[in-house]
Design a protein around this motif. Structure first.
Motif, PDB file in Angstrom:
ATOM      1  N   LEU A 195       0.514  -9.887  -6.556  1.00  0.00           N
ATOM      2  CA  LEU A 195      -0.916  -9.577  -6.574  1.00  0.00           C
ATOM      3  C   LEU A 195      -1.462 -10.267  -7.813  1.00  0.00           C
ATOM      4  O   LEU A 195      -0.956 -10.039  -8.918  1.00  0.00           O
ATOM      5  N   VAL A 196      -2.475 -11.107  -7.661  1.00  0.00           N
ATOM      6  CA  VAL A 196      -2.944 -11.940  -8.768  1.00  0.00           C
ATOM      7  C   VAL A 196      -4.393 -11.604  -9.101  1.00  0.00           C
ATOM      8  O   VAL A 196      -5.268 -11.656  -8.231  1.00  0.00           O
ATOM      9  N   GLY A 197      -4.608 -11.294 -10.364  1.00  0.00           N
ATOM     10  CA  GLY A 197      -5.961 -11.059 -10.863  1.00  0.00           C
ATOM     11  C   GLY A 197      -6.298 -12.096 -11.918  1.00  0.00           C
ATOM     12  O   GLY A 197      -5.551 -12.265 -12.875  1.00  0.00           O
ATOM     13  N   VAL A 198      -7.400 -12.792 -11.722  1.00  0.00           N
ATOM     14  CA  VAL A 198      -7.837 -13.817 -12.665  1.00  0.00           C
ATOM     15  C   VAL A 198      -9.178 -13.371 -13.240  1.00  0.00           C
ATOM     16  O   VAL A 198     -10.131 -13.145 -12.482  1.00  0.00           O
ATOM     17  N   ARG A 199      -9.203 -13.239 -14.556  1.00  0.00           N
ATOM     18  CA  ARG A 199     -10.444 -12.817 -15.202  1.00  0.00           C
ATOM     19  C   ARG A 199     -11.570 -13.769 -14.822  1.00  0.00           C
ATOM     20  O   ARG A 199     -11.436 -14.984 -14.912  1.00  0.00           O
ATOM     21  N   GLY A 200     -12.670 -13.190 -14.358  1.00  0.00           N
ATOM     22  CA  GLY A 200     -13.835 -13.991 -13.987  1.00  0.00           C
ATOM     23  C   GLY A 200     -13.822 -14.458 -12.546  1.00  0.00           C
ATOM     24  O   GLY A 200     -14.873 -14.628 -11.956  1.00  0.00           O
ATOM     25  N   ARG A 201     -12.642 -14.659 -11.952  1.00  0.00           N
ATOM     26  CA  ARG A 201     -12.574 -15.131 -10.556  1.00  0.00           C
ATOM     27  C   ARG A 201     -12.208 -13.989  -9.608  1.00  0.00           C
ATOM     28  O   ARG A 201     -12.720 -13.929  -8.495  1.00  0.00           O
ATOM     29  N   SER A 202     -11.300 -13.145 -10.024  1.00  0.00           N
ATOM     30  CA  SER A 202     -10.963 -11.935  -9.258  1.00  0.00           C
ATOM     31  C   SER A 202     -10.865 -10.792 -10.270  1.00  0.00           C
ATOM     32  O   SER A 202      -9.819 -10.179 -10.439  1.00  0.00           O
ATOM     33  N   GLN A 203     -11.984 -10.566 -10.920  1.00  0.00           N
ATOM     34  CA  GLN A 203     -12.077  -9.638 -12.048  1.00  0.00           C
ATOM     35  C   GLN A 203     -11.622  -8.227 -11.678  1.00  0.00           C
ATOM     36  O   GLN A 203     -10.903  -7.575 -12.436  1.00  0.00           O
ATOM     37  N   GLU A 204     -12.021  -7.746 -10.514  1.00  0.00           N
ATOM     38  CA  GLU A 204     -11.677  -6.376 -10.125  1.00  0.00           C
ATOM     39  C   GLU A 204     -10.162  -6.202 -10.004  1.00  0.00           C
ATOM     40  O   GLU A 204      -9.603  -5.202 -10.470  1.00  0.00           O
ATOM     41  N   VAL A 205      -9.498  -7.179  -9.418  1.00  0.00           N
ATOM     42  CA  VAL A 205      -8.038  -7.114  -9.299  1.00  0.00           C
ATOM     43  C   VAL A 205      -7.406  -7.199 -10.680  1.00  0.00           C
ATOM     44  O   VAL A 205      -6.464  -6.452 -10.992  1.00  0.00           O
ATOM     45  N   TRP A 206      -7.929  -8.080 -11.538  1.00  0.00           N
ATOM     46  CA  TRP A 206      -7.413  -8.214 -12.909  1.00  0.00           C
ATOM     47  C   TRP A 206      -7.495  -6.866 -13.634  1.00  0.00           C
ATOM     48  O   TRP A 206      -6.538  -6.421 -14.254  1.00  0.00           O
ATOM     49  N   GLY A 225       7.065  -2.970 -17.980  1.00  0.00           N
ATOM     50  CA  GLY A 225       6.228  -1.822 -18.317  1.00  0.00           C
ATOM     51  C   GLY A 225       5.005  -1.654 -17.445  1.00  0.00           C
ATOM     52  O   GLY A 225       3.887  -1.992 -17.845  1.00  0.00           O
ATOM     53  N   ILE A 226       5.229  -1.126 -16.245  1.00  0.00           N
ATOM     54  CA  ILE A 226       4.131  -0.757 -15.349  1.00  0.00           C
ATOM     55  C   ILE A 226       4.322   0.707 -14.961  1.00  0.00           C
ATOM     56  O   ILE A 226       5.390   1.281 -15.184  1.00  0.00           O
ATOM     57  N   VAL A 227       3.294   1.301 -14.389  1.00  0.00           N
ATOM     58  CA  VAL A 227       3.395   2.654 -13.837  1.00  0.00           C
ATOM     59  C   VAL A 227       3.420   2.483 -12.308  1.00  0.00           C
ATOM     60  O   VAL A 227       2.365   2.302 -11.684  1.00  0.00           O
ATOM     61  N   PRO A 228       4.623   2.490 -11.714  1.00  0.00           N
ATOM     62  CA  PRO A 228       4.739   2.194 -10.279  1.00  0.00           C
ATOM     63  C   PRO A 228       3.856   3.066  -9.377  1.00  0.00           C
ATOM     64  O   PRO A 228       3.227   2.553  -8.453  1.00  0.00           O
ATOM     65  N   GLN A 229       3.795   4.358  -9.634  1.00  0.00           N
ATOM     66  CA  GLN A 229       2.987   5.222  -8.769  1.00  0.00           C
ATOM     67  C   GLN A 229       1.508   4.874  -8.888  1.00  0.00           C
ATOM     68  O   GLN A 229       0.783   4.890  -7.895  1.00  0.00           O
ATOM     69  N   ALA A 230       1.068   4.542 -10.087  1.00  0.00           N
ATOM     70  CA  ALA A 230      -0.330   4.129 -10.262  1.00  0.00           C
ATOM     71  C   ALA A 230      -0.604   2.855  -9.475  1.00  0.00           C
ATOM     72  O   ALA A 230      -1.673   2.700  -8.871  1.00  0.00           O
ATOM     73  N   ALA A 231       0.369   1.944  -9.456  1.00  0.00           N
ATOM     74  CA  ALA A 231       0.200   0.706  -8.685  1.00  0.00           C
ATOM     75  C   ALA A 231       0.099   1.016  -7.196  1.00  0.00           C
ATOM     76  O   ALA A 231      -0.751   0.464  -6.490  1.00  0.00           O
ATOM     77  N   LEU A 232       0.952   1.912  -6.705  1.00  0.00           N
ATOM     78  CA  LEU A 232       0.901   2.288  -5.286  1.00  0.00           C
ATOM     79  C   LEU A 232      -0.417   2.971  -4.945  1.00  0.00           C
ATOM     80  O   LEU A 232      -0.996   2.739  -3.879  1.00  0.00           O
ATOM     81  N   ASP A 233      -0.911   3.818  -5.848  1.00  0.00           N
ATOM     82  CA  ASP A 233      -2.175   4.508  -5.619  1.00  0.00           C
ATOM     83  C   ASP A 233      -3.366   3.554  -5.682  1.00  0.00           C
ATOM     84  O   ASP A 233      -4.380   3.776  -5.021  1.00  0.00           O
ATOM     85  N   THR A 234      -3.243   2.490  -6.467  1.00  0.00           N
ATOM     86  CA  THR A 234      -4.348   1.559  -6.687  1.00  0.00           C
ATOM     87  C   THR A 234      -4.423   0.465  -5.634  1.00  0.00           C
ATOM     88  O   THR A 234      -5.514   0.059  -5.230  1.00  0.00           O
ATOM     89  N   PHE A 235      -3.274  -0.004  -5.178  1.00  0.00           N
ATOM     90  CA  PHE A 235      -3.236  -1.167  -4.289  1.00  0.00           C
ATOM     91  C   PHE A 235      -2.680  -0.794  -2.917  1.00  0.00           C
ATOM     92  O   PHE A 235      -1.467  -0.803  -2.694  1.00  0.00           O
ATOM     93  N   ALA A 236      -3.572  -0.503  -1.983  1.00  0.00           N
ATOM     94  CA  ALA A 236      -3.153  -0.153  -0.625  1.00  0.00           C
ATOM     95  C   ALA A 236      -2.390  -1.300   0.034  1.00  0.00           C
ATOM     96  O   ALA A 236      -1.514  -1.072   0.873  1.00  0.00           O
ATOM     97  N   GLU A 237      -2.702  -2.534  -0.374  1.00  0.00           N
ATOM     98  CA  GLU A 237      -2.057  -3.695   0.243  1.00  0.00           C
ATOM     99  C   GLU A 237      -0.562  -3.766  -0.032  1.00  0.00           C
ATOM    100  O   GLU A 237       0.158  -4.534   0.590  1.00  0.00           O
ATOM    101  N   LEU A 238      -0.062  -2.951  -0.958  1.00  0.00           N
ATOM    102  CA  LEU A 238       1.378  -2.947  -1.224  1.00  0.00           C
ATOM    103  C   LEU A 238       2.163  -2.375  -0.047  1.00  0.00           C
ATOM    104  O   LEU A 238       3.299  -2.775   0.189  1.00  0.00           O
ATOM    105  N   GLY A 239       1.579  -1.454   0.686  1.00  0.00           N
ATOM    106  CA  GLY A 239       2.277  -0.885   1.837  1.00  0.00           C
ATOM    107  C   GLY A 239       3.650  -0.367   1.452  1.00  0.00           C
ATOM    108  O   GLY A 239       3.797   0.464   0.562  1.00  0.00           O
ATOM    109  N   SER A 240       4.693  -0.909   2.094  1.00  0.00           N
ATOM    110  CA  SER A 240       6.068  -0.471   1.832  1.00  0.00           C
ATOM    111  C   SER A 240       6.730  -1.247   0.693  1.00  0.00           C
ATOM    112  O   SER A 240       7.886  -1.009   0.379  1.00  0.00           O
TER     113      SER A 240
END
Length: 191
Positions: free
Chosen positions: A54-65, A132-147
């Motif tokens: 999942l790629v977030g680029v400041r200014g181009r995909s700011q929300e994902v970043w 250093g990520i919070v896996p559950q937060a990532a799952l809650d934030t990004f529905a596109e992760l699926g399984s």
């Protein structure tokens, strides 16, 4: 920058994982595409290619970043907020061809991210991989992760000045890079 070790490709010894990224300098779409193209061509068990980004680029995909920044553990947020590109990595645990568990998925993600890093270094771009990520937060934030399992994050950009990060990170960044000797890494057999 060969440090007296047996001759290896210079890019391998030049690679570093900075904490300080230049917050004003963007990475071009062309360069980013090349980095992920390098990851795409990485070897994998059964050619499964179980890594996803999942790629977030400041200014181009700011929300994902911003969302990726939000799923980093707090100490990583402190310095990663200067990186113009933030990436969340994920792995697919099952082989597509037979549905069985892919025990090499983590290894293959690491290999793909190493290829990405090598390509980045060849272009003068810095990469800092982090667990250093919070896996559950990532799952809650990004529905596109699926399984998919969120696994690591990557900060991508151009090295910046130590003044953009807190002193403890600047000090850590100044420490000499130390590696174990080949003899320490090989625990059996002989070269």
């Amino acid at each position: 920058m060969n440090t007296g070790d047996p001759m290896i490709h210079a890019l391998l010894s030049q690679r570093s994982s900075p904490y300080a990224f230049d917050p004003e300098r963007q990475v071009s779409e062309e360069d980013l595409t090349a980095l992920f193209e390098a990851a795409r061509w990485t070897m994998s068990s059964y050619n499964a290619q179980p890594w996803r980004y999942l790629v977030g680029v400041r200014g181009r995909s700011q929300e994902v970043w911003e969302k990726i920044l939000g799923v980093l553990v707090e100490p990583n947020q402190v310095w990663a907020r200067n990186a113009p590109v933030l990436v969340l990595t994920a792995i697919e645990h099952s082989f597509e061809h037979n549905g069985e568990e892919n025990k090499a998925a983590q290894h293959d993600l690491g290999a793909a991210s190493a290829s990405l890093t090598f390509e980045a270094t060849s272009r003068g771009i810095s990469v800092h991989q982090m667990i250093g990520i919070v896996p559950q937060a990532a799952l809650d934030t990004f529905a596109e992760l699926g399984s998919l399992e969120p696994f690591t994050a990557i900060a991508i950009g151009y090295a910046g000045h130590d003044s953009v990060i807190p002193a403890p990170y600047a000090e850590r960044q100044k420490k000499p890079r130390v590696r174990k000797t080949v003899e320490e890494l090989i625990i059996g057999g002989k070269l």
